[in-house]
Design a protein around this motif. Structure first.
Motif, mmCIF file in Angstrom:
data_model
loop_
_atom_site.group_PDB
_atom_site.id
_atom_site.type_symbol
_atom_site.label_atom_id
_atom_site.label_comp_id
_atom_site.label_asym_id
_atom_site.label_seq_id
_atom_site.Cartn_x
_atom_site.Cartn_y
_atom_site.Cartn_z
ATOM 1 N N ARG A 265 0.827 -1.203 0.000
ATOM 2 C CA ARG A 265 0.000 0.000 0.000
ATOM 3 C C ARG A 265 0.866 1.260 0.000
ATOM 4 N N THR A 266 0.312 2.306 -0.619
ATOM 5 C CA THR A 266 0.972 3.609 -0.625
ATOM 6 C C THR A 266 0.488 4.431 0.562
ATOM 7 N N GLY A 267 1.410 5.138 1.201
ATOM 8 C CA GLY A 267 1.061 5.994 2.324
ATOM 9 C C GLY A 267 1.593 7.399 2.116
ATOM 10 N N ALA A 268 1.336 8.259 3.082
ATOM 11 C CA ALA A 268 1.754 9.656 2.962
ATOM 12 C C ALA A 268 3.269 9.789 2.894
ATOM 13 N N ALA A 269 3.976 8.948 3.633
ATOM 14 C CA ALA A 269 5.430 9.068 3.714
ATOM 15 C C ALA A 269 6.161 8.254 2.661
ATOM 16 N N LEU A 270 5.460 7.307 2.049
ATOM 17 C CA LEU A 270 6.126 6.407 1.108
ATOM 18 C C LEU A 270 5.137 5.955 0.044
ATOM 19 N N GLY A 271 5.379 6.366 -1.202
ATOM 20 C CA GLY A 271 4.493 6.005 -2.292
ATOM 21 C C GLY A 271 5.136 4.989 -3.211
ATOM 22 N N TYR A 272 4.342 4.024 -3.675
ATOM 23 C CA TYR A 272 4.843 2.974 -4.558
ATOM 24 C C TYR A 272 4.148 3.040 -5.918
ATOM 25 N N GLY A 273 4.839 2.562 -6.935
ATOM 26 C CA GLY A 273 4.267 2.483 -8.264
ATOM 27 C C GLY A 273 4.966 1.400 -9.059
ATOM 28 N N GLN A 274 4.464 1.156 -10.263
ATOM 29 C CA GLN A 274 5.044 0.123 -11.119
ATOM 30 C C GLN A 274 4.800 0.521 -12.569
ATOM 31 N N ALA A 275 5.826 0.345 -13.421
ATOM 32 C CA ALA A 275 5.692 0.754 -14.815
ATOM 33 C C ALA A 275 6.767 0.085 -15.657
ATOM 34 N N LYS A 276 6.531 0.055 -16.962
ATOM 35 C CA LYS A 276 7.565 -0.389 -17.889
ATOM 36 C C LYS A 276 8.534 0.749 -18.202
ATOM 37 N N GLU A 277 8.049 1.972 -18.131
ATOM 38 C CA GLU A 277 8.900 3.128 -18.392
ATOM 39 C C GLU A 277 8.534 4.256 -17.436
ATOM 40 N N THR A 278 9.550 4.889 -16.884
ATOM 41 C CA THR A 278 9.358 5.962 -15.915
ATOM 42 C C THR A 278 10.152 7.189 -16.337
ATOM 43 N N HIS A 279 9.478 8.348 -16.316
ATOM 44 C CA HIS A 279 10.140 9.618 -16.577
ATOM 45 C C HIS A 279 10.069 10.472 -15.311
ATOM 46 N N ALA A 280 11.137 11.148 -15.003
ATOM 47 C CA ALA A 280 11.156 12.040 -13.849
ATOM 48 C C ALA A 280 11.973 13.280 -14.180
#
Length: 325
Positions: A265-280
């Motif tokens: 689970r994602t929380g206020a202090a730590l967010g998670y995600g998943q992808a084949k490609e990520t831009h930042a």
């Protein structure tokens, strides 16, 4: 059949390794060919020489940097990679369940282990001056706490106490870690904006000393896992510590491996995600680390994944498992 052995003479004794190779190598195989890395080269020349020699199996005995270089090179040569852990972190070896405490077991696995196809990450970073560079990664990349910790680690202390040197560096870095505004887009979706002090993008989820930081990461699922660490004050850091502690409980690891636990689970202090490609894109430049090596400052990065690009030798019992316990 013939094995090529790339080794770092600072991290492993050739004579000791040769004894183990001689006892584990099949009798019908030809004598292995040896290639030594140099102080001013991460192993690229040695790996290329081994592949040019036409070997059927590449053993790499060195640190995470040498393993990363070898992993990138063998994908195009279609040669299986066998890791002989000889570094401080041994990150990919840990994530594949290879014994990082026994040279004998690692060498036996090199010749007798199963072959497993895994993904390989690719990172492109844009420096503050606009120049771009590309880096393959097998485990994890990121900026913030991990990169600053690696950059501040005392190399002499690292030689004496191993991974504990990272703990010393983390203690000195964490209190002064600056936050940065970052725009993130996953798989061409909506751009989100957040203020973070650390961003991790991983092909694997386990780091130094077996600590799980990306609990849903699987090395052959064709996806990269992302974590945005964004604590607000001491309470936020306690929340992050709580996430990490829960994910490293033995019962949690077992439930996740057996499929009885949902996604983190994602929380206020730590967010998670998943992808084949990520831009930042970052508002201010930050140092970026690739599999434990700081490669420079970046104001933007793109990470993608090459699915099933790398063939590695893994222990029989873990050939189809995810995160090691």
């Amino acid at each position: 059949m013939r094995a090529g052995i790339v080794y770092n003479p600072i991290k492993i004794d050739r004579d000791e390794l040769a004894v183990r190779v001689e006892s584990a190598q099949p009798l019908e195989w030809s004598e292995p060919v040896w290639f030594e890395t140099s102080a001013d080269d991460a192993g690229e020349a040695a790996v290329r020489s081994a592949l040019d020699a036409g070997v059927d199996l590449l053993l790499v005995a060195g640190g995470d940097g040498t393993v990363r270089v070898a992993a990138d090179a063998v994908t195009s040569a279609h040669v299986p990679l066998a890791i002989i852990p000889a570094g401080t972190g041994n990150l990919l070896a840990r994530n594949l369940g290879i014994d990082v405490t026994s040279l004998k077991n690692a060498v036996v696995n090199a010749f007798e282990g199963d072959e497993r196809e895994i993904d390989l990450g690719e990172l492109e970073i844009e420096a503050p001056d606009g120049t771009r560079s590309k880096h393959a990664f097998a485990v994890m990349v990121g900026f913030g706490l991990d990169a600053e910790m690696i950059e501040k680690t005392d190399e002499e202390l690292k030689k004496k106490v191993g991974w504990l040197a990272y703990v010393d560096a983390a203690g000195r870095v964490i209190s002064g870690l600056d936050k940065v505004r970052v725009q993130v887009r996953l798989d061409g979706g909506r751009t989100t904006r957040s203020t973070v002090n650390t961003m991790l993008i991983g092909n694997c989820g386990t780091v130094t000393n077996g600590i799980v930081v990306l609990p849903d990461a699987v090395v052959d699922d064709g996806m990269l896992d992302i974590a945005l660490i964004r604590p607000q004050g001491a309470r936020g850091w306690l929340q992050v510590a709580g996430y990490v502690a829960r994910n490293n409980l033995l019962v949690t690891k077992l439930l996740r491996r057996t499929g009885h636990l949902g996604r983190q689970r994602t929380g206020a202090a730590l967010g998670y995600g998943q992808a084949k490609e990520t831009h930042a894109r970052l508002e201010e430049p930050r140092a970026v680390q690739v599999d434990g090596d700081v490669v420079g400052d970046a104001i933007a990065l793109r990470a993608g994944v090459r699915e099933d690009a790398l063939v590695v030798r893994v222990p029989h019992r873990r050939s189809h498992e995810g995160v090691a316990v």
